[in-house]
Design an enzyme around this catalytic site. Structure first.
Site, short mmCIF file in Angstrom:
data_model
loop_
_atom_site.label_atom_id
_atom_site.label_comp_id
_atom_site.label_asym_id
_atom_site.label_seq_id
_atom_site.Cartn_x
_atom_site.Cartn_y
_atom_site.Cartn_z
N ASN A 9 26.54 189.58 83.20
CA ASN A 9 25.56 188.61 82.72
C ASN A 9 24.45 188.48 83.78
O ASN A 9 24.67 187.88 84.82
CB ASN A 9 26.28 187.25 82.51
CG ASN A 9 25.31 186.12 82.19
OD1 ASN A 9 24.15 186.36 81.84
ND2 ASN A 9 25.79 184.90 82.32
N LYS A 11 21.81 186.81 83.63
CA LYS A 11 21.15 185.48 83.58
C LYS A 11 19.62 185.67 83.56
O LYS A 11 19.14 186.66 83.03
CB LYS A 11 21.60 184.59 84.73
CG LYS A 11 23.11 184.56 84.88
CD LYS A 11 23.59 183.46 85.77
CE LYS A 11 25.09 183.62 85.99
NZ LYS A 11 25.70 182.45 86.56
N HIS A 95 28.21 179.47 77.33
CA HIS A 95 28.21 179.60 78.80
C HIS A 95 27.97 178.21 79.40
O HIS A 95 27.20 177.41 78.85
CB HIS A 95 27.12 180.58 79.24
CG HIS A 95 27.24 180.93 80.69
ND1 HIS A 95 26.81 180.10 81.69
CD2 HIS A 95 27.77 182.02 81.31
CE1 HIS A 95 27.06 180.66 82.87
NE2 HIS A 95 27.65 181.82 82.66
N GLU A 97 26.23 177.16 81.73
CA GLU A 97 24.82 176.81 82.01
C GLU A 97 24.11 176.38 80.73
O GLU A 97 23.23 175.52 80.76
CB GLU A 97 24.12 178.01 82.67
CG GLU A 97 24.61 178.20 84.11
CD GLU A 97 24.57 179.63 84.62
OE1 GLU A 97 23.86 180.46 84.02
OE2 GLU A 97 25.27 179.91 85.61
N GLU A 166 35.87 180.64 82.49
CA GLU A 166 35.01 180.55 83.67
C GLU A 166 35.05 179.14 84.24
O GLU A 166 34.32 178.26 83.77
CB GLU A 166 33.56 180.87 83.28
CG GLU A 166 33.36 182.23 82.66
CD GLU A 166 31.93 182.69 82.83
OE1 GLU A 166 31.73 183.68 83.55
OE2 GLU A 166 31.02 182.05 82.28
N GLY A 172 28.97 181.19 90.54
CA GLY A 172 27.86 181.27 91.49
C GLY A 172 28.11 180.55 92.80
O GLY A 172 27.20 180.36 93.60
N SER A 212 32.46 184.05 90.39
CA SER A 212 32.46 184.69 91.70
C SER A 212 33.41 185.88 91.80
O SER A 212 34.05 186.09 92.83
CB SER A 212 32.74 183.68 92.81
OG SER A 212 31.73 182.69 92.82
C1 PEP Z 1 28.70 183.71 85.10
O1 PEP Z 1 27.68 183.05 85.18
O2 PEP Z 1 29.16 184.01 83.98
C2 PEP Z 1 29.37 184.09 86.35
C3 PEP Z 1 30.63 184.45 86.29
O3 PEP Z 1 28.62 184.04 87.49
P1 PEP Z 1 29.08 184.49 88.98
O4 PEP Z 1 29.83 185.79 88.85
O5 PEP Z 1 27.80 184.64 89.74
O6 PEP Z 1 29.96 183.40 89.49
#
Ligand code: PEP
Length: 249
Positions: A9, A11, A95, A97, A166, A172, A212
């Site tokens: 992703n 983003k 998601h 966000e 997640e 992040g 992460s």
């Molecule tokens: C995400 O936003 O779906 C995600 C897993 O981000 P990150 O790997 O940067 O934590």
């Protein structure tokens, strides 16, 4: 055997040129090993070109969002019908966000899932608890609540879905869920799927971990019995890191 998946992703990152370069680098080096699916999820501006690059390399392409209406006066939005006309394979729904910054409600998410399924696009449904819920030991309850809308789908509809767990506190932040924390949540998600749709559908459901995930922790996470791959944010912006995660499958 359920499908192993790694999805990147991007983003709201990468200008047009950078995005094409990133997808080309990934496509050049990637060789499909088994039945795994590797999905690039760029911003809308890249979809058409990335689809071309991806197709030749056996990669799939996903959208980061979708509007639930078919068409009409919804300035700035993109419909499932439009994504289908570009042969987009997957789309993210829910998601954290989008839930947080765009206030997407559970009912909106269900409408998005239905709109995608009607066009033959597979939704990747994201769920996960905030830090507060984890600290208060409410993480299983929170995720079970988020999953409730999925139980309105028919068996056939649900079978098209991919789930991504997640934990919001890991997205992040550089802080990953431990492999044990990921495994126990994935197992509890699969148990809920089994309760609602039966064992074969639960056993076939791909449940990805996101938060992460990096080249140095991917293998341990993916080794867990109920972790079927990853949804990758930051590390998907570098072709070497992303491909190292793919190789960890
Ligand atoms: C995400 O936003 O779906 C995600 C897993 O981000 P990150 O790997 O940067 O934590």
């Amino acid at each position: 055997m359920r499908t192993k998946i790694v999805a990147g992703n991007w983003k709201m990152n990468m200008n047009f040129e950078e995005g094409i370069q990133l997808s080309s680098e990934i496509a050049k080096t990637y060789t499909k090993k088994n039945q795994e699916e590797v999905i690039l999820i760029p911003p809308y501006i890249h979809l058409s070109k990335v689809k071309e690059v991806a197709l030749a390399a056996g990669l799939k392409v996903g959208a980061q969002n979708v509007h639930f209406e078919k068409n009409g006066a919804f300035t700035g939005e993109i419909s499932a019908e439009q994504l289908a006309s570009m042969k987009i394979d997957y789309a993210l729904v829910g998601h954290s966000e989008r839930r947080k910054y765009f206030h997407e409600s559970n009912q909106d998410l269900l409408k998005k899932i239905k709109a995608l399924l009607a066009e033959g696009i597979r939704p990747i449904f994201c769920c996960g608890e905030e830090l507060e819920a984890r600290k208060s030991d409410l993480h299983f309850k929170t995720v079970a609540e988020q999953l409730k809308i999925l139980w309105e789908l028919s068996k056939e509809e649900f079978a098209q879905l991919v789930i991504a767990y997640e934990p919001v506190w890991a997205i992040g932040t550089g802080e990953t869920a431990s492999s044990l924390q990921a495994q126990e949540m994935h197992a509890s998600i699969r148990a809920l799927v089994k309760e609602h749709y039966g064992k074969p559908i639960a056993e076939n459901c791909s449940i990805l971990y996101g938060g992460s995930c990096k080249p140095d922790n991917a293998a341990e996470l993916f080794e867990q019995a109920d972790v079927d791959g990853g949804l990758i944010g930051g590390a998907s912006l570098n072709s070497n890191d992303f491909l190292a995660i793919v190789n960890a499958l």
